[in-house]
Scaffold this motif. Structure first.
Motif, PDB file in Angstrom:
ATOM      1  N   GLU A 142       0.933   0.522  -7.269  1.00  0.00           N
ATOM      2  CA  GLU A 142       0.331  -0.616  -6.582  1.00  0.00           C
ATOM      3  C   GLU A 142       1.216  -1.111  -5.429  1.00  0.00           C
ATOM      4  O   GLU A 142       0.722  -1.370  -4.324  1.00  0.00           O
ATOM      5  N   ARG A 143       2.516  -1.233  -5.674  1.00  0.00           N
ATOM      6  CA  ARG A 143       3.445  -1.668  -4.613  1.00  0.00           C
ATOM      7  C   ARG A 143       3.456  -0.674  -3.449  1.00  0.00           C
ATOM      8  O   ARG A 143       3.439  -1.066  -2.281  1.00  0.00           O
ATOM      9  N   ALA A 144       3.492   0.626  -3.770  1.00  0.00           N
ATOM     10  CA  ALA A 144       3.528   1.650  -2.720  1.00  0.00           C
ATOM     11  C   ALA A 144       2.261   1.618  -1.879  1.00  0.00           C
ATOM     12  O   ALA A 144       2.315   1.738  -0.647  1.00  0.00           O
ATOM     13  N   LEU A 145       1.117   1.447  -2.533  1.00  0.00           N
ATOM     14  CA  LEU A 145      -0.147   1.407  -1.790  1.00  0.00           C
ATOM     15  C   LEU A 145      -0.215   0.180  -0.892  1.00  0.00           C
ATOM     16  O   LEU A 145      -0.651   0.276   0.258  1.00  0.00           O
ATOM     17  N   LYS A 146       0.233  -0.962  -1.397  1.00  0.00           N
ATOM     18  CA  LYS A 146       0.231  -2.178  -0.571  1.00  0.00           C
ATOM     19  C   LYS A 146       1.116  -2.002   0.660  1.00  0.00           C
ATOM     20  O   LYS A 146       0.755  -2.434   1.763  1.00  0.00           O
ATOM     21  N   GLU A 147       2.258  -1.366   0.477  1.00  0.00           N
ATOM     22  CA  GLU A 147       3.165  -1.131   1.604  1.00  0.00           C
ATOM     23  C   GLU A 147       2.525  -0.202   2.635  1.00  0.00           C
ATOM     24  O   GLU A 147       2.614  -0.434   3.841  1.00  0.00           O
ATOM     25  N   GLN A 148       1.876   0.851   2.166  1.00  0.00           N
ATOM     26  CA  GLN A 148       1.239   1.793   3.095  1.00  0.00           C
ATOM     27  C   GLN A 148       0.067   1.146   3.826  1.00  0.00           C
ATOM     28  O   GLN A 148      -0.132   1.388   5.014  1.00  0.00           O
ATOM     29  N   VAL A 149      -0.688   0.306   3.138  1.00  0.00           N
ATOM     30  CA  VAL A 149      -1.789  -0.425   3.784  1.00  0.00           C
ATOM     31  C   VAL A 149      -1.226  -1.338   4.861  1.00  0.00           C
ATOM     32  O   VAL A 149      -1.765  -1.410   5.977  1.00  0.00           O
ATOM     33  N   ARG A 150      -0.123  -2.022   4.557  1.00  0.00           N
ATOM     34  CA  ARG A 150       0.509  -2.912   5.544  1.00  0.00           C
ATOM     35  C   ARG A 150       0.944  -2.131   6.781  1.00  0.00           C
ATOM     36  O   ARG A 150       0.702  -2.543   7.914  1.00  0.00           O
ATOM     37  N   LEU A 151       1.565  -0.960   6.549  1.00  0.00           N
ATOM     38  CA  LEU A 151       2.023  -0.143   7.675  1.00  0.00           C
ATOM     39  C   LEU A 151       0.850   0.383   8.505  1.00  0.00           C
ATOM     40  O   LEU A 151       0.917   0.393   9.737  1.00  0.00           O
ATOM     41  N   ILE A 152      -0.209   0.812   7.850  1.00  0.00           N
ATOM     42  CA  ILE A 152      -1.376   1.326   8.569  1.00  0.00           C
ATOM     43  C   ILE A 152      -1.999   0.230   9.407  1.00  0.00           C
ATOM     44  O   ILE A 152      -2.304   0.424  10.585  1.00  0.00           O
TER      45      ILE A 152
END
Length: 164
Positions: free
Chosen positions: A109-119
């Protein structure tokens, strides 16, 4: 099994069994509905397998169909991964942002949130995003394996893919 059953694509079999299960359920034939739903569960697995073997377009299509029927954490995860592999950044962000917190997979969940933020900020490299998500899945699996053996007062202390 007829000679033609081998020509039917796995995702079509899953869709049909899902629909048959819903029809049996509405008739009150819960035993038959359960059989159809168990067969239809292959729809999610077919999508995940397509993504794992690099058939990203097929995997994305199948997993989107799954998500139209039920929120399944692995479907969000793998559909977003397939979209990122296909270069569809916004679609990947949309799918990854839908990953449910009730799944209890905190590392993922943390990794996905970070990738969404970067995208969404325009800073993402989709190849690096896929790599980060794959590493997070591996780390989550290690965490789950470690936690699975640890019990507190006779009950598990971690949640494991609840709800599907």
């Amino acid at each position: 099994m007829s000679i033609f059953s081998k020509l039917v694509k796995p995702y079509r079999r899953g869709e049909k069994n899902f629909e048959r299960g819903r029809a049996a359920e509405s008739r009150g034939d819960f035993g038959k509905a359960r059989e159809y739903f168990q067969e239809g569960a292959h729809l999610v697995m077919a999508g995940v397998c397509y993504v794992r073997v690099g058939r990203d377009e097929d995997g994305l299509r199948v997993l989107r169909e799954c998500l139209s029927r039920k929120e399944i954490p692995d479907a969000f995860l793998n559909a977003g991964y397939a979209a990122a592999k296909l270069g569809r950044a916004e679609e990947a962000a949309e799918l990854w942002s839908g990953y449910p917190s009730w799944a209890g997979q905190r590392v993922v969940e943390r990794a996905l949130k970070e990738q969404v933020r970067l995208i969404r900020s325009g800073e993402a490299d989709l190849g690096a995003a896929c790599e980060a998500v794959a590493r997070a899945v591996q780390e989550q699996d290690r965490t789950n394996a470690r936690d699975r053996n640890f019990r507190e007062a006779g009950r598990r202390t971690s949640e494991f893919r609840q709800g599907y």
